[in-house]
Design a protein around this motif. Structure first.
Motif, PDB file in Angstrom:
ATOM      1  N   GLN A   1     -42.523   6.025 112.070  1.00  0.00           N
ATOM      2  CA  GLN A   1     -42.762   5.749 113.207  1.00  0.00           C
ATOM      3  C   GLN A   1     -43.295   4.200 113.532  1.00  0.00           C
ATOM      4  O   GLN A   1     -43.750   3.858 114.574  1.00  0.00           O
ATOM      5  CB  GLN A   1     -43.871   6.780 113.800  1.00  0.00           C
ATOM      6  CG  GLN A   1     -43.409   8.021 114.244  1.00  0.00           C
ATOM      7  CD  GLN A   1     -44.645   9.036 114.714  1.00  0.00           C
ATOM      8  OE1 GLN A   1     -45.553   8.307 115.496  1.00  0.00           O
ATOM      9  NE2 GLN A   1     -43.989  10.359 114.826  1.00  0.00           N
TER      10      GLN A   1
ATOM     11  N   ARG B   1     -34.193   8.607 113.864  1.00  0.00           N
ATOM     12  CA  ARG B   1     -34.981   7.556 113.437  1.00  0.00           C
ATOM     13  C   ARG B   1     -35.469   6.550 114.533  1.00  0.00           C
ATOM     14  O   ARG B   1     -36.549   6.127 114.758  1.00  0.00           O
ATOM     15  CB  ARG B   1     -34.053   6.579 112.598  1.00  0.00           C
ATOM     16  CG  ARG B   1     -34.082   7.133 111.314  1.00  0.00           C
ATOM     17  CD  ARG B   1     -33.561   6.120 110.171  1.00  0.00           C
ATOM     18  NE  ARG B   1     -33.838   6.616 108.733  1.00  0.00           N
ATOM     19  CZ  ARG B   1     -35.023   6.486 108.185  1.00  0.00           C
ATOM     20  NH1 ARG B   1     -36.210   6.097 108.627  1.00  0.00           N
ATOM     21  NH2 ARG B   1     -34.902   6.937 107.069  1.00  0.00           N
TER      22      ARG B   1
ATOM     23  N   ASN C   1     -56.578   4.174 125.318  1.00  0.00           N
ATOM     24  CA  ASN C   1     -57.636   5.192 125.270  1.00  0.00           C
ATOM     25  C   ASN C   1     -58.731   4.481 125.295  1.00  0.00           C
ATOM     26  O   ASN C   1     -60.017   4.577 125.544  1.00  0.00           O
ATOM     27  CB  ASN C   1     -57.529   6.009 124.037  1.00  0.00           C
ATOM     28  CG  ASN C   1     -56.442   7.207 124.391  1.00  0.00           C
ATOM     29  OD1 ASN C   1     -56.117   7.387 125.678  1.00  0.00           O
ATOM     30  ND2 ASN C   1     -55.952   7.857 123.527  1.00  0.00           N
TER      31      ASN C   1
ATOM     32  N   ARG D   1     -53.037   4.774 122.135  1.00  0.00           N
ATOM     33  CA  ARG D   1     -54.446   4.673 121.509  1.00  0.00           C
ATOM     34  C   ARG D   1     -55.345   3.314 122.187  1.00  0.00           C
ATOM     35  O   ARG D   1     -56.321   3.364 122.319  1.00  0.00           O
ATOM     36  CB  ARG D   1     -54.200   4.009 120.097  1.00  0.00           C
ATOM     37  CG  ARG D   1     -55.000   4.888 119.176  1.00  0.00           C
ATOM     38  CD  ARG D   1     -54.758   4.304 117.618  1.00  0.00           C
ATOM     39  NE  ARG D   1     -53.828   5.699 117.121  1.00  0.00           N
ATOM     40  CZ  ARG D   1     -53.396   5.490 115.823  1.00  0.00           C
ATOM     41  NH1 ARG D   1     -53.908   4.697 114.908  1.00  0.00           N
ATOM     42  NH2 ARG D   1     -52.601   6.656 115.287  1.00  0.00           N
TER      43      ARG D   1
ATOM     44  N   LEU E   1     -41.605   6.949 119.441  1.00  0.00           N
ATOM     45  CA  LEU E   1     -42.800   7.892 119.449  1.00  0.00           C
ATOM     46  C   LEU E   1     -44.031   7.102 118.813  1.00  0.00           C
ATOM     47  O   LEU E   1     -45.154   7.182 119.600  1.00  0.00           O
ATOM     48  CB  LEU E   1     -42.448   8.921 118.649  1.00  0.00           C
ATOM     49  CG  LEU E   1     -43.103  10.316 118.846  1.00  0.00           C
ATOM     50  CD1 LEU E   1     -43.003  10.977 120.073  1.00  0.00           C
ATOM     51  CD2 LEU E   1     -42.795  11.306 117.689  1.00  0.00           C
ATOM     52  N   GLY E   2     -43.581   6.333 117.892  1.00  0.00           N
ATOM     53  CA  GLY E   2     -44.926   5.433 117.302  1.00  0.00           C
ATOM     54  C   GLY E   2     -45.365   4.424 118.346  1.00  0.00           C
ATOM     55  O   GLY E   2     -46.537   4.276 118.268  1.00  0.00           O
TER      56      GLY E   2
ATOM     57  N   TYR F   1     -43.099  10.381 107.476  1.00  0.00           N
ATOM     58  CA  TYR F   1     -43.182  10.506 108.826  1.00  0.00           C
ATOM     59  C   TYR F   1     -43.659   9.384 109.844  1.00  0.00           C
ATOM     60  O   TYR F   1     -43.247   9.069 110.633  1.00  0.00           O
ATOM     61  CB  TYR F   1     -43.575  11.843 109.235  1.00  0.00           C
ATOM     62  CG  TYR F   1     -43.319  12.320 110.659  1.00  0.00           C
ATOM     63  CD1 TYR F   1     -41.955  12.860 111.032  1.00  0.00           C
ATOM     64  CD2 TYR F   1     -44.235  12.493 111.853  1.00  0.00           C
ATOM     65  CE1 TYR F   1     -41.515  12.943 112.284  1.00  0.00           C
ATOM     66  CE2 TYR F   1     -43.810  12.805 112.828  1.00  0.00           C
ATOM     67  CZ  TYR F   1     -42.833  13.167 113.411  1.00  0.00           C
ATOM     68  OH  TYR F   1     -42.428  13.646 114.660  1.00  0.00           O
TER      69      TYR F   1
ATOM     70  N   ILE G   1     -37.207  13.455 108.947  1.00  0.00           N
ATOM     71  CA  ILE G   1     -36.567  12.045 109.336  1.00  0.00           C
ATOM     72  C   ILE G   1     -34.995  12.308 109.027  1.00  0.00           C
ATOM     73  O   ILE G   1     -34.735  12.488 107.841  1.00  0.00           O
ATOM     74  CB  ILE G   1     -37.370  11.167 108.365  1.00  0.00           C
ATOM     75  CG1 ILE G   1     -38.744  11.077 108.774  1.00  0.00           C
ATOM     76  CG2 ILE G   1     -36.597   9.916 108.800  1.00  0.00           C
ATOM     77  CD1 ILE G   1     -39.487  10.298 107.580  1.00  0.00           C
TER      78      ILE G   1
ATOM     79  N   SER H   1     -47.423   6.082 120.895  1.00  0.00           N
ATOM     80  CA  SER H   1     -48.560   6.581 120.236  1.00  0.00           C
ATOM     81  C   SER H   1     -49.697   5.309 120.212  1.00  0.00           C
ATOM     82  O   SER H   1     -50.701   5.332 120.357  1.00  0.00           O
ATOM     83  CB  SER H   1     -48.260   7.251 119.087  1.00  0.00           C
ATOM     84  OG  SER H   1     -49.446   7.428 118.138  1.00  0.00           O
ATOM     85  N   ARG H   2     -49.074   4.311 119.609  1.00  0.00           N
ATOM     86  CA  ARG H   2     -49.812   3.023 119.368  1.00  0.00           C
ATOM     87  C   ARG H   2     -50.456   2.489 120.961  1.00  0.00           C
ATOM     88  O   ARG H   2     -51.667   2.117 121.155  1.00  0.00           O
ATOM     89  CB  ARG H   2     -49.173   1.881 118.902  1.00  0.00           C
ATOM     90  CG  ARG H   2     -49.154   2.039 117.392  1.00  0.00           C
ATOM     91  CD  ARG H   2     -48.388   1.062 116.348  1.00  0.00           C
ATOM     92  NE  ARG H   2     -47.061   0.914 116.771  1.00  0.00           N
ATOM     93  CZ  ARG H   2     -46.085   1.792 116.220  1.00  0.00           C
ATOM     94  NH1 ARG H   2     -46.345   2.615 115.166  1.00  0.00           N
ATOM     95  NH2 ARG H   2     -44.896   1.856 116.380  1.00  0.00           N
TER      96      ARG H   2
ATOM     97  N   MET I   1     -41.631  17.634 110.297  1.00  0.00           N
ATOM     98  CA  MET I   1     -41.582  16.171 110.243  1.00  0.00           C
ATOM     99  C   MET I   1     -40.437  15.441 109.635  1.00  0.00           C
ATOM    100  O   MET I   1     -40.289  14.685 108.695  1.00  0.00           O
ATOM    101  CB  MET I   1     -42.934  15.439 109.493  1.00  0.00           C
ATOM    102  CG  MET I   1     -44.199  15.981 110.092  1.00  0.00           C
ATOM    103  SD  MET I   1     -45.670  15.138 109.266  1.00  0.00           S
ATOM    104  CE  MET I   1     -46.927  15.447 110.631  1.00  0.00           C
TER     105      MET I   1
ATOM    106  N   LEU J   1     -38.077   8.600 116.668  1.00  0.00           N
ATOM    107  CA  LEU J   1     -39.401   8.268 115.897  1.00  0.00           C
ATOM    108  C   LEU J   1     -40.243   7.006 116.079  1.00  0.00           C
ATOM    109  O   LEU J   1     -41.387   6.700 116.163  1.00  0.00           O
ATOM    110  CB  LEU J   1     -39.271   8.779 114.369  1.00  0.00           C
ATOM    111  CG  LEU J   1     -38.863   9.994 113.957  1.00  0.00           C
ATOM    112  CD1 LEU J   1     -38.817  10.124 112.665  1.00  0.00           C
ATOM    113  CD2 LEU J   1     -40.058  10.978 114.426  1.00  0.00           C
ATOM    114  N   LEU J   2     -39.326   5.845 116.042  1.00  0.00           N
ATOM    115  CA  LEU J   2     -39.908   4.570 116.398  1.00  0.00           C
ATOM    116  C   LEU J   2     -40.414   4.422 117.852  1.00  0.00           C
ATOM    117  O   LEU J   2     -41.722   4.160 118.015  1.00  0.00           O
ATOM    118  CB  LEU J   2     -38.876   3.559 116.188  1.00  0.00           C
ATOM    119  CG  LEU J   2     -38.647   3.051 114.457  1.00  0.00           C
ATOM    120  CD1 LEU J   2     -37.421   1.954 114.574  1.00  0.00           C
ATOM    121  CD2 LEU J   2     -40.157   2.323 113.999  1.00  0.00           C
TER     122      LEU J   2
ATOM    123  N   PHE K   1     -45.775   2.904 111.716  1.00  0.00           N
ATOM    124  CA  PHE K   1     -47.313   2.452 111.176  1.00  0.00           C
ATOM    125  C   PHE K   1     -47.274   2.188 109.810  1.00  0.00           C
ATOM    126  O   PHE K   1     -46.562   2.662 109.017  1.00  0.00           O
ATOM    127  CB  PHE K   1     -48.059   3.859 111.211  1.00  0.00           C
ATOM    128  CG  PHE K   1     -48.444   4.578 112.548  1.00  0.00           C
ATOM    129  CD1 PHE K   1     -49.342   4.102 113.192  1.00  0.00           C
ATOM    130  CD2 PHE K   1     -47.405   5.578 113.314  1.00  0.00           C
ATOM    131  CE1 PHE K   1     -49.644   4.561 114.890  1.00  0.00           C
ATOM    132  CE2 PHE K   1     -47.732   5.913 114.447  1.00  0.00           C
ATOM    133  CZ  PHE K   1     -48.820   5.581 115.195  1.00  0.00           C
TER     134      PHE K   1
END
Lengths: 153, 121
Positions: A15, B96, B113, B110, B102-103, A11, B91, B106-107, B89, B99-100, A17
């Motif tokens: 994304q 797809r 933060n 981070r 989302l990643g 997962y 896929i 998220s990065r 989770m 999700l990218l 990573f």
């Protein structure tokens, strides 16, 4: 049975990573037998459900709370659980305080400890191992806890 | 890891959980395993019978486990259909791109933060 480690790796790769999360791995496992029979034992709960969502997730640390301060509904929005299939509207499904209280009242369990404990779901194993787990352990020793039920969401 | 710290200090522990592979890898002293969707390890929401059975199993395992790493799997099922297992989770060709994104978000978060001092040293 779902293989969560494999699924989580796939997962997060999806994304973008590049590095897989390194799940905690231990070969040796510590083990203590209960110090007292259940009828006289003091018990507590440890949860990953959030009591104070006003504290930003990256800086949440382990904390102990009086059972009387347990929220009617913990905040679970930022935790990773199956939000398509289920919900967390029933606290007893992840924090069985009423059920424990009933067993204490019935004399099956000696007593409920004064406090329960929050452990944040941490990316860093170091934080859990070196800071959060020792703090909760210290609090449990202070509270003379004999038994702990840990319920990660 | 918290269970391990408690056991080392002489406090007997049991984990009620639904991600058995993660718990076993971490070296968890006692596990009551409910093969249910993540979110309700003690039992289905508002199913007090199932929840009480899980609690009984946990209390029992605290006293009956003879060695570290004891696992008791409960026979509870989420539903007759096993379809829920594919949800978590997932896929798919349809998500797809999402999700990218989302990643990336998220990065980005981070980094933000860290810039704002929102991290544990």
């Amino acid at each position: 049975m779902i293989r969560y480690i494999e699924r989580t790796k796939a997962y997060y790769r999806a994304q973008g990573f590049e590095q897989d999360y390194q799940w905690a791995m231990n070969v040796e496992t510590p083990f203590s037998r209960p110090a007292r029979p259940l009828k006289s034992a003091r018990i507590t709960l440890v949860t990953t459900a959030v009591v104070e969502p006003s504290i930003p997730k990256p800086i949440r640390t382990a904390k102990s709370y009086a059972f009387s301060d347990a929220p009617a509904d913990f905040d679970t929005a930022e935790l990773s659980w199956d939000k398509i299939t289920t919900h967390t509207n029933d606290r007893e499904s992840y924090f069985p305080l009423q059920a424990l209280n009933a067993r204490v009242a019935a004399g099956e369990i000696g007593s409920l400890a004064p406090r329960f404990h929050f452990i944040p779901t941490e990316y860093s194993q170091r934080h859990t191992r070196n800071e959060d787990a020792p703090l909760i352990t210290e609090h449990c020793l202070t509270d003379a806890v004999d038994l702990a039920i840990l319920i990660p969401l | 890891m918290t269970a391990r710290a408690l056991e080392t200090a002489g406090i007997a522990t049991v984990v009620i959980g639904s991600a058995l592979d993660i718990l076993q890898r971490a070296g968890t002293p006692r596990i009551v395993f409910n093969d249910l969707p993540l979110g309700n390890p003690v039992g289905k929401p508002f199913d007090s019978t199932m929840q009480n059975e899980s609690l009984s199993a946990a209390l029992n395992l605290l006293y009956t486990a003879q060695s570290p790493g004891a696992v008791q799997q409960l026979p509870n099922q989420w539903s007759a259909s096993e379809g829920w297992r594919d949800n978590f989770m997932a896929i798919t060709p349809h998500n797809r791109e999402q999700l990218l994104l989302l990643g990336e978000e998220s990065r980005r978060q981070r980094l933000l933060n860290r810039e704002q001092g929102l991290f544990r040293p």
